[in-house]
Design an enzyme around this catalytic site. Structure first.
Site, mmCIF file in Angstrom:
data_model
loop_
_atom_site.group_PDB
_atom_site.id
_atom_site.type_symbol
_atom_site.label_atom_id
_atom_site.label_comp_id
_atom_site.label_asym_id
_atom_site.label_seq_id
_atom_site.Cartn_x
_atom_site.Cartn_y
_atom_site.Cartn_z
ATOM 1 C CD1 TRP A 176 64.242 62.762 46.255
ATOM 2 C CD2 TRP A 176 64.586 60.569 46.124
ATOM 3 N NE1 TRP A 176 64.826 62.365 47.436
ATOM 4 C CE2 TRP A 176 65.050 61.015 47.386
ATOM 5 C CE3 TRP A 176 64.684 59.208 45.810
ATOM 6 C CZ2 TRP A 176 65.608 60.153 48.325
ATOM 7 C CZ3 TRP A 176 65.246 58.356 46.749
ATOM 8 C CH2 TRP A 176 65.705 58.823 47.993
ATOM 9 C CG ASP A 219 59.515 67.219 55.840
ATOM 10 O OD1 ASP A 219 60.011 66.388 55.053
ATOM 11 O OD2 ASP A 219 58.938 66.882 56.891
ATOM 12 C CD GLU A 245 64.434 63.564 50.300
ATOM 13 O OE1 GLU A 245 64.567 62.428 50.779
ATOM 14 O OE2 GLU A 245 65.257 64.099 49.552
ATOM 15 C CD GLU A 251 70.089 59.008 56.437
ATOM 16 O OE1 GLU A 251 69.963 59.890 55.574
ATOM 17 O OE2 GLU A 251 69.590 57.862 56.326
#
Length: 365
Positions: free
Chosen positions: A104, A157, A160, A316
């Protein structure tokens, strides 16, 4: 059921037994993970609506997972720079508090600052003595040592992305978190001094390099506007709504990224085609409410409500007015439909609903 009640129910239903808030319980890329940043705003939302126990459980979970990495932080501080991003602490953890095993974009400092800010807000709101909560002191002190040592490093940030840059939204979160940690009165004298010095360094860097055309910039050296900059104004107060830089930042986001009540992350966004994010509408409405622009704040709250599914779940982002519609399919094929429910969206809805409720009480005592 009202969307406030449903949001509280969704967040309570999916909170793990250990206190972690999963980002999105059914979305393939987020499933089984809790982010410090997302969870901190979710906790702020439920804390405002009386779920002190749920918010406290999350804060204890954060304190535990961070405090357990105290030795790792001390080892990082003792190392000579540069340190590869992969060696730094993660931004998300499994629900039982482990580092994730899959790759990740993990080195993000803003979550640690946001957690400290949210913890202080919760403690003040519910008259909690943070030092009386088992494990909280160690977690706070570890987070402060980490941020004080590494606040000036480039990192990913909020979205990502762009690990090579220093992001102003990250600086705002770190600044707010370090100031909050000092107020909690859990730090040793040297740690408190380091926190104050780092916060002053953040403020000086933001003033010297974080402003362009009178408003905050996406990252140092960039002219771009980003929705995450709203948090630097409200709630972090790096430049509050009544400061010219804060007001200009909100105005720039509103002019360039807001459309019909929703807010884009940034103009070059291609993630799921670049839709408008529900949680960012919450941030813009929050700043408007703090500035006394209540009709505008209510408009964003109403837009957030309109994005709920028939079951009341908030996504989202929404896909009706995409910036890059040709890029939507690749993400659907990679990770499935847009994350729904996203608990951070519900958390931000709760925050804005409460902020507006507070404004009405202030207007009509």
């Amino acid at each position: 059921m009202s969307l406030v009640a449903h949001s509280l129910d969704v967040i309570r239903r999916y909170q793990s037994p250990g206190g972690a808030y999963p980002a999105a319980p059914y979305f393939s890329a987020y499933q089984g993970y809790s982010w410090l940043r997302d969870g901190a705003f979710i906790a702020e939302g439920v804390s405002r609506h009386g779920d002190a126990a749920g918010a406290a459980a999350f804060h204890r979970w954060c304190a535990r997972v961070i405090g357990e990495r105290a030795g790792r932080v001390d080892a990082l501080v003792a190392r000579r720079r540069p340190i590869p991003p992969g060696d730094m602490l993660p931004t998300r953890f499994t629900l039982d508090g482990r580092d994730g095993e899959d790759g990740w974009w993990d080195f993000q400092l803003d979550g640690y600052g946001t957690w400290l800010w949210a913890l202080a807000e919760h403690c003040a709101r519910h008259s909690v003595t943070p030092g009386a909560v088992p494990g909280v002191e160690e977690g706070v002190r570890t987070a402060v040592r980490y941020l004080s040592a590494f606040w000036d490093l480039p990192c990913y940030d909020w979205w990502e992305e762009h690990v090579e840059h220093r992001h102003v939204a990250t600086l705002g979160a770190v600044h707010a978190g370090l100031r909050a940690a000092v107020r909690l009165d859990l730090l040793r004298p040297a740690e408190a001094e380091a926190a104050r010095a780092a916060a002053a360094g953040v403020q000086a860097l933001a003033a010297a390099e974080g402003i362009v055309d009178g408003r905050l910039r996406k990252w140092l050296g960039s002219d771009a506007v980003d929705g995450s900059l709203l948090a630097c104004v409200t709630p972090f107060g790096l430049y509050p709504v009544d400061h010219p830089v804060g007001a200009a930042t909100v105005a720039a986001v509103e002019e360039r990224l807001a459309r019909s009540g929703g807010v884009y992350r940034y103009l070059d966004d291609t993630f799921y085609g670049g839709g408008r994010w529900v949680l960012l509408a919450g941030f813009l409405g929050w700043s408007h409410a703090r500035a006394g622009r209540l009709p505008e704040a209510r408009r964003h709250l109403s837009w957030m409500e309109a994005q709920a599914t028939p079951d009341g779940d908030l996504p989202e982002q929404v896909s009706d007015l995409l910036l890059a519609p040709e890029r939507e399919r690749e993400w659907v094929e990679r990770w499935g439909p847009v994350a729904t429910p996203l608990l951070w969206s519900h958390g931000m809805y709760l925050i804005l609903a409460d902020e507006l409720r507070s404004c009405v009480r202030t207007e009509n005592p």
